[in-house]
Design a protein around this motif. Sequence first.
Motif, PDB file in Angstrom:
ATOM      1  N   ASP A   1       0.848  -1.182   0.000  1.00  0.00           N
ATOM      2  CA  ASP A   1       0.000   0.000   0.000  1.00  0.00           C
ATOM      3  C   ASP A   1       0.892   1.243   0.000  1.00  0.00           C
ATOM      4  O   ASP A   1       2.124   1.146  -0.010  1.00  0.00           O
ATOM      5  CB  ASP A   1      -0.986  -0.010   1.173  1.00  0.00           C
ATOM      6  N   ALA A   2       0.282   2.411   0.011  1.00  0.00           N
ATOM      7  CA  ALA A   2       1.033   3.667  -0.073  1.00  0.00           C
ATOM      8  C   ALA A   2       1.968   3.874   1.120  1.00  0.00           C
ATOM      9  O   ALA A   2       2.947   4.602   1.013  1.00  0.00           O
ATOM     10  CB  ALA A   2       0.061   4.842  -0.188  1.00  0.00           C
ATOM     11  N   LYS A   3       1.685   3.215   2.236  1.00  0.00           N
ATOM     12  CA  LYS A   3       2.537   3.339   3.422  1.00  0.00           C
ATOM     13  C   LYS A   3       3.644   2.289   3.457  1.00  0.00           C
ATOM     14  O   LYS A   3       4.437   2.254   4.378  1.00  0.00           O
ATOM     15  CB  LYS A   3       1.689   3.233   4.678  1.00  0.00           C
ATOM     16  N   GLY A   4       3.665   1.411   2.463  1.00  0.00           N
ATOM     17  CA  GLY A   4       4.704   0.393   2.382  1.00  0.00           C
ATOM     18  C   GLY A   4       4.346  -0.932   3.021  1.00  0.00           C
ATOM     19  O   GLY A   4       5.171  -1.856   3.040  1.00  0.00           O
ATOM     20  N   ALA A   5       3.131  -1.066   3.523  1.00  0.00           N
ATOM     21  CA  ALA A   5       2.727  -2.329   4.141  1.00  0.00           C
ATOM     22  C   ALA A   5       2.376  -3.358   3.065  1.00  0.00           C
ATOM     23  O   ALA A   5       1.720  -3.038   2.068  1.00  0.00           O
ATOM     24  CB  ALA A   5       1.521  -2.101   5.044  1.00  0.00           C
ATOM     25  N   LEU A   6       2.809  -4.600   3.276  1.00  0.00           N
ATOM     26  CA  LEU A   6       2.486  -5.680   2.357  1.00  0.00           C
ATOM     27  C   LEU A   6       0.988  -5.946   2.389  1.00  0.00           C
ATOM     28  O   LEU A   6       0.418  -6.131   3.458  1.00  0.00           O
ATOM     29  CB  LEU A   6       3.255  -6.937   2.763  1.00  0.00           C
ATOM     30  N   ILE A   7       0.354  -5.949   1.224  1.00  0.00           N
ATOM     31  CA  ILE A   7      -1.074  -6.262   1.147  1.00  0.00           C
ATOM     32  C   ILE A   7      -1.344  -7.469   0.253  1.00  0.00           C
ATOM     33  O   ILE A   7      -2.488  -7.899   0.118  1.00  0.00           O
ATOM     34  CB  ILE A   7      -1.921  -5.051   0.692  1.00  0.00           C
ATOM     35  N   GLY A   8      -0.294  -8.021  -0.361  1.00  0.00           N
ATOM     36  CA  GLY A   8      -0.477  -9.186  -1.207  1.00  0.00           C
ATOM     37  C   GLY A   8       0.694  -9.381  -2.145  1.00  0.00           C
ATOM     38  O   GLY A   8       1.758  -8.773  -1.979  1.00  0.00           O
ATOM     39  N   ALA A   9       0.488 -10.242  -3.139  1.00  0.00           N
ATOM     40  CA  ALA A   9       1.503 -10.493  -4.149  1.00  0.00           C
ATOM     41  C   ALA A   9       0.849 -11.035  -5.399  1.00  0.00           C
ATOM     42  O   ALA A   9      -0.238 -11.613  -5.354  1.00  0.00           O
ATOM     43  CB  ALA A   9       2.556 -11.474  -3.647  1.00  0.00           C
ATOM     44  N   VAL A  10       1.557 -10.831  -6.510  1.00  0.00           N
ATOM     45  CA  VAL A  10       1.151 -11.375  -7.800  1.00  0.00           C
ATOM     46  C   VAL A  10       2.152 -12.453  -8.162  1.00  0.00           C
ATOM     47  O   VAL A  10       3.363 -12.265  -8.003  1.00  0.00           O
ATOM     48  CB  VAL A  10       1.178 -10.291  -8.899  1.00  0.00           C
ATOM     49  N   GLY A  11       1.666 -13.565  -8.682  1.00  0.00           N
ATOM     50  CA  GLY A  11       2.529 -14.599  -9.226  1.00  0.00           C
ATOM     51  C   GLY A  11       2.183 -14.804 -10.680  1.00  0.00           C
ATOM     52  O   GLY A  11       1.002 -14.918 -11.032  1.00  0.00           O
ATOM     53  N   VAL A  12       3.206 -14.808 -11.529  1.00  0.00           N
ATOM     54  CA  VAL A  12       3.003 -14.982 -12.968  1.00  0.00           C
ATOM     55  C   VAL A  12       3.944 -16.072 -13.447  1.00  0.00           C
ATOM     56  O   VAL A  12       5.120 -16.089 -13.088  1.00  0.00           O
ATOM     57  CB  VAL A  12       3.284 -13.669 -13.745  1.00  0.00           C
ATOM     58  N   SER A  13       3.440 -16.962 -14.291  1.00  0.00           N
ATOM     59  CA  SER A  13       4.263 -18.022 -14.844  1.00  0.00           C
ATOM     60  C   SER A  13       3.851 -18.312 -16.275  1.00  0.00           C
ATOM     61  O   SER A  13       2.665 -18.312 -16.598  1.00  0.00           O
ATOM     62  CB  SER A  13       4.107 -19.296 -14.001  1.00  0.00           C
ATOM     63  N   GLY A  14       4.845 -18.540 -17.120  1.00  0.00           N
ATOM     64  CA  GLY A  14       4.565 -18.939 -18.495  1.00  0.00           C
ATOM     65  C   GLY A  14       5.638 -18.536 -19.475  1.00  0.00           C
ATOM     66  O   GLY A  14       5.886 -19.219 -20.458  1.00  0.00           O
ATOM     67  N   ASP A  15       6.283 -17.411 -19.241  1.00  0.00           N
ATOM     68  CA  ASP A  15       7.339 -16.935 -20.133  1.00  0.00           C
ATOM     69  C   ASP A  15       8.634 -16.926 -19.326  1.00  0.00           C
ATOM     70  O   ASP A  15       8.748 -17.650 -18.339  1.00  0.00           O
ATOM     71  CB  ASP A  15       6.978 -15.546 -20.692  1.00  0.00           C
ATOM     72  N   THR A  16       9.596 -16.120 -19.715  1.00  0.00           N
ATOM     73  CA  THR A  16      10.808 -16.009 -18.900  1.00  0.00           C
ATOM     74  C   THR A  16      10.436 -15.358 -17.573  1.00  0.00           C
ATOM     75  O   THR A  16       9.441 -14.623 -17.479  1.00  0.00           O
ATOM     76  CB  THR A  16      11.876 -15.150 -19.589  1.00  0.00           C
ATOM     77  N   GLY A  17      11.232 -15.591 -16.558  1.00  0.00           N
ATOM     78  CA  GLY A  17      10.971 -14.969 -15.265  1.00  0.00           C
ATOM     79  C   GLY A  17      10.932 -13.465 -15.350  1.00  0.00           C
ATOM     80  O   GLY A  17      10.095 -12.813 -14.724  1.00  0.00           O
ATOM     81  N   GLU A  18      11.825 -12.900 -16.154  1.00  0.00           N
ATOM     82  CA  GLU A  18      11.873 -11.438 -16.291  1.00  0.00           C
ATOM     83  C   GLU A  18      10.603 -10.907 -16.954  1.00  0.00           C
ATOM     84  O   GLU A  18      10.041  -9.898 -16.522  1.00  0.00           O
ATOM     85  CB  GLU A  18      13.110 -11.019 -17.073  1.00  0.00           C
ATOM     86  N   CYS A  19      10.136 -11.599 -17.992  1.00  0.00           N
ATOM     87  CA  CYS A  19       8.892 -11.188 -18.658  1.00  0.00           C
ATOM     88  C   CYS A  19       7.716 -11.342 -17.698  1.00  0.00           C
ATOM     89  O   CYS A  19       6.860 -10.455 -17.601  1.00  0.00           O
ATOM     90  CB  CYS A  19       8.669 -12.001 -19.927  1.00  0.00           C
ATOM     91  N   ASP A  20       7.681 -12.458 -16.982  1.00  0.00           N
ATOM     92  CA  ASP A  20       6.616 -12.680 -15.993  1.00  0.00           C
ATOM     93  C   ASP A  20       6.561 -11.526 -14.994  1.00  0.00           C
ATOM     94  O   ASP A  20       5.498 -10.979 -14.703  1.00  0.00           O
ATOM     95  CB  ASP A  20       6.838 -13.988 -15.246  1.00  0.00           C
TER      96      ASP A  20
END
Length: 143
Positions: A105-124
């Motif tokens: 969030d805007a205060k820097g607190a962790l509110i979640g994460a996104v996980g992406v898979s399918g291409d290179t790690g950098e593209c993900d």
Amino acid sequence: MTLTLLQAQTIVTATLAEARSRGAKALAVIVLDAGAHPVAFAREDGASLYRFDIARAKAEGAVGMDADTAILAERAKGNPVFFHSVSAAVGGGIAFSPGGVVIRDAKGALIGAVGVSGDTGECDADCALAGIRAAGLVKETEA
């Protein structure tokens, strides 16, 4: 602040739009809240069988370790015994490859994460960042 369904759906949609604009391979995208609970998920047509599992492992790793998986991958190079132990402790449910990106969030607190898979790690990871930005949320910064 908590991660809303609307924000999570925006992240998924924008992540996939970025992937299509790049000509990326078929992706799976998952958005988890701060407790690692799934909020939104999509798997593109043609994405292989384990893409969901890998995307989730990236997102869970990012939430669980409070850092992007690209950062964790770099840290693991210098301390492989510790990171192997972490993987064993969580039953293998963590992936040390780019594509797991913390959402703050805007205060820097962790509110979640996104996980992406399918291409290179950098593209993900780049596609995940595009999704996070589209939702108006803050991207993890390296500390």
